[in-house]
Scaffold this motif. Sequence first.
Motif: not given
Length: 207
Positions: A37-50
């Motif tokens: 799940r950490a892999v999925l969460a990391a991508v979504l965090r990157e998207v939100r940070a942008e």
Amino acid sequence: MSVIRSLRRAVAAETVDERVSEVTRTVGSGQHGPVDRAVLAAVLREVRAEDDPVLGGALVAGVDGLVLAAETYGSQVEMLGVMAAAVAGVASQIVAHAGAAEALTCLIEGSAGHVGVFPLPPAMVLVVIGRGGVSTGRFNLAARGVLSRLRAAVAEAYASDAAEAPALGTAHEPAPVEVPVEAPGTGPDTQKFEPVNRVPHVTFDLG
């Protein structure tokens, strides 16, 4: 109509577990892929940070509706995951009955934004929420960008797991056992048999 009734019962359910049960009873359930799940969460965090002006949030759920990772703004995450899984199941049935092969996207246009539901292999769904004042085409392009990044992350995670796992047929074989070779005539099969109780030879003198 059974799908619609199931969705109505899911909305009226008091707990998330009851909602999942109602939805998966009709739509079907599946097992989560072996993706951290950490892999999925990391991508979504990157998207939100942008802070993309088009995107208002995203989440990934299993086909059973359980949320695996989420980056949303004030949404009811658990219920959204359940409903998205149901929508993905219904969309697949509609496309199949229409003879349009496989469902790739379920795009919903609201009066103040968009919601896109995308299948994410092996057994997940991606929900992308769009902000208001954005055209459908622009939202679809941004949402598919998130989908592509998640697919790449999942593929990389699988590749990493495959590289760490031992290759098929390369397991260590046991060391050979050395069997001592005895000289001819000295083995157990060549030893002379001696009876334990030997009868003595008796000579009788008859003279």
